[in-house]
Design an enzyme around this catalytic site. Sequence first.
Site, PDB file in Angstrom:
ATOM      1  N   HIS A  60       0.828  -1.207   0.000  1.00 13.74           N
ATOM      2  CA  HIS A  60       0.000   0.000   0.000  1.00 13.74           C
ATOM      3  C   HIS A  60       0.862   1.256   0.000  1.00 13.74           C
ATOM      4  O   HIS A  60       1.922   1.319   0.621  1.00 13.74           O
ATOM      5  CB  HIS A  60      -1.002  -0.009   1.152  1.00 13.74           C
ATOM      6  N   ASP A 170       5.923   2.068   6.887  1.00 18.00           N
ATOM      7  CA  ASP A 170       4.669   1.350   6.652  1.00 18.00           C
ATOM      8  C   ASP A 170       3.866   2.186   5.662  1.00 18.00           C
ATOM      9  O   ASP A 170       3.240   3.164   6.064  1.00 18.00           O
ATOM     10  CB  ASP A 170       3.928   1.168   7.979  1.00 18.00           C
ATOM     11  N   GLU A 198      -5.174   1.798   2.616  1.00 24.03           N
ATOM     12  CA  GLU A 198      -5.045   0.650   3.521  1.00 24.03           C
ATOM     13  C   GLU A 198      -5.224   1.066   4.969  1.00 24.03           C
ATOM     14  O   GLU A 198      -5.816   0.337   5.772  1.00 24.03           O
ATOM     15  CB  GLU A 198      -3.673  -0.008   3.311  1.00 24.03           C
ATOM     16  N   HIS A 309       3.617   3.738  12.819  1.00 19.23           N
ATOM     17  CA  HIS A 309       2.493   4.690  12.904  1.00 19.23           C
ATOM     18  C   HIS A 309       2.839   5.897  13.767  1.00 19.23           C
ATOM     19  O   HIS A 309       1.982   6.433  14.475  1.00 19.23           O
ATOM     20  CB  HIS A 309       1.233   4.007  13.452  1.00 19.23           C
TER      21      HIS A 309
END
Length: 341
Positions: A60, A170, A198, A309
């Site tokens: 993603h 990520d 995503e 994150h």
Amino acid sequence: MLLARLTQANGAPGQEGEVRDLIRAEIEPYVDVLKMDTLGNLIAIKNPDAPGPRVMLAAHMDEVALMIVGVDSSGYLKFRPIGGVDPRVLVAKTVTVGAKKIPGVIGGKPIHLQRAEEREKAFAIQEMVIDIGAKSKEDAEKLVKMGEIAYFTTEYEEIGQNKVKAKALDDRVGCALAIRLLKEEVSFPLIAAFTVQEEVGLRGAGVAAYQAEPDLALILEGTTASDVPGTDKHKHATAVGQGPAITVMDRTVIPHPQLVQELFALAEEKGIKVQVRRNTAGGTDAGQIQLSREGVKVAVIAVPCRYIHSPVSVMSKDDFEGAYELVKSYLARLEEREGSR
């Protein structure tokens, strides 16, 4: 370096254009079909009409970010997270806001002004603002529009023993793997789906898989590494430096057991260090791809990243290379099987 360029590009869920343009330019010479669908997924195919299994690589493009939702009377910007961002890591971080990339700082009440009980808890999102140096609401609104995105400003940098720190690992790490693997020569149809949204519900993956009709899919991810202070070793989901992680179950998917075991056996045969992703929390695009059409065999291969994150994550270049070698070996094994038929 490709990974550096990918991580320093900006692409919130639904606004992945900058990342998509970078990927498109990188892969165009190596594929036969290259298209963008209505949602913004970028789908690249090598050998679309060849016999053999249709193999999808999925990664993603989007990253967690912050959306501007208001401006107060003093010109401070109010915001909300897009994706799973921990509010505790935000205060005092620098950002750029909107298409003009206006520089700003995430602020909250300084400790000198806090009451004793306020010092005992972290700031909530509603207690923080982005300071762009505006003098008033009117001044701020000339620079920033509602709905624009604030991105963290962390720069890619190599640190320590073969490690990297950057924002958006990520899943730019997965994008980098898929790009590199597309440059390999194969005779069967190889599809790379660079998916959107995503981080807000795996929204692009199902649409991409429906179009591509893969027989099997390898989802390439950056995943949580738990080898940080305060986490007992037996609770580690993955650890940085211990090889790519193979998922056996998470919140959205139980990967195809035979495919998972084949990957473990291949890693042992090739001397590639791998680990099991032992935490079942969270999910990946595998959860939607598996359910496409009549069903798809899926497996998830992820590079462990500390502090995921957040404004900055840390990964091992050795784990990245291990993930590349494992998938490359798997594609080569498929090539051998097809050649023997």
